[in-house]
Design a protein around this motif. Structure first.
Motif: not given
Length: 312
Positions: A55-58, A98-100, A273-277
């Motif tokens: 769903v986001s980045t890795a 996004m996943a941080v 807990h991500s700051a960005y949605r």
């Protein structure tokens, strides 16, 4: 408690993956369109492409560049008016976070995104809601929806301070990803066609800078070459880490506002807990339930202390 938390995260991931898989089947059955983080905005950089997971980045070791000859495009413009600079965030930086888990002092930012426009029926209604609530969004436009009838709506989006990204030219999966494997040449060709269609309406001082793969980056194989080529064209691919479930297909897409809000809430548990949605929504003509739920989605983020940003 730990087992329950793990199960909640797995359920949230399943929700977002379900949105991706169902979007794939939905696109196969839709009519063919062939005929038709507080990282403020920076100048686009030619960084190595980052690979996506679920769903986001890795991070990934796959960064092979394509040797394709790229089209000549005017890339010096921006995807928003100057008045929007203050709430524009660099898309590559957003994607990386996004996943941080957020730093406790870090501002929370939500990016409302709408795929599959532009049109004269639903898009203006979405714009009216956004104006009513004083927030902005990023619209990922399918290039072949641009015509004499929709051009004024596209201009309205742009003039209102929203960001205009691209979402391919045809949205036809079999062209972009034959046998589920990315065709980098086709992807670049569609990106260029979409850019030219957008610039034909918005002018050469415009450039999208943000690209959303139809179906999401997470859905396909063999994307490293296409990622590298898009990066060379100053196009950053962008997925999502929240969704409203409005492309799940018959029998799965929520049909009530309560159902949309329940789906959205579940999607947030993947990265709580991500700051960005980055919220996936659609402004296709049949998305009446998304439109009806949009005020509640906006109010949720306002109530929870989020800023509203756009992707640049």
């Amino acid at each position: 408690m730990r087992i329950r938390n793990i199960l909640a995260v797995l359920a949230a991931v399943a929700v977002l993956v379900g949105a991706r898989v169902a979007a794939y089947h939905w696109t196969l059955t839709r009519p063919s369109e062939k005929s038709a983080v507080q990282s403020r905005k920076k100048k686009p950089a030619q960084a190595d492409p980052e690979q996506s997971a679920i769903v986001s980045t890795a991070s990934s070791s796959s960064s092979a560049a394509s040797s394709a000859v790229l089209p000549q495009l005017i890339t010096s413009g921006t995807n928003h008016i100057p008045a929007a600079d203050g709430y524009t965030f660099n898309a590559a930086n957003v994607r990386a976070k996004m996943a941080v888990a957020a730093n406790p002092s870090e501002p929370k930012v939500v990016f409302l995104t709408f795929d599959d426009g532009v049109n004269t029926t639903m898009t203006p209604r979405v714009l009216n809601v956004l104006k009513q609530y004083g927030v902005h969004a990023t619209f990922f436009i399918v290039g072949n929806t641009i015509n004499a009838q929709t051009a004024p709506v596209l201009k309205q989006e742009y003039a209102a301070g929203h960001a205009i990204g691209t979402h391919s030219f045809t949205h036809v999966y079999s062209t972009l990803y034959p046998k589920r494997k990315a065709d980098a040449v086709a992807i670049v060709r569609e990106a260029a066609a979409s850019v030219k269609a957008l610039q034909g309406v918005l002018g050469e001082s415009y450039y999208p800078h943000v690209w959303r793969y139809p179906g999401g980056h997470m859905s396909w194989q063999n994307l490293a070459g296409a990622d590298a080529d898009l990066d060379r064209l100053h196009l950053t691919w962008m997925d999502w880490n929240a969704a409203v479930g409005d492309a799940l297909g018959k029998g799965k897409t929520p049909t009530t506002v309560a159902g949309v809000l329940k789906y959205h809430a579940a999607s947030l548990n993947a990265f709580p807990h991500s700051a960005y949605r980055v919220v996936l929504m659609h402004d296709a003509p049949d998305k009446q339930t998304t439109l009806a739920a949009l005020p509640s989605i906006i109010q949720y983020y306002k109530n929870n202390g989020y800023q509203f940003g756009i992707l640049g």
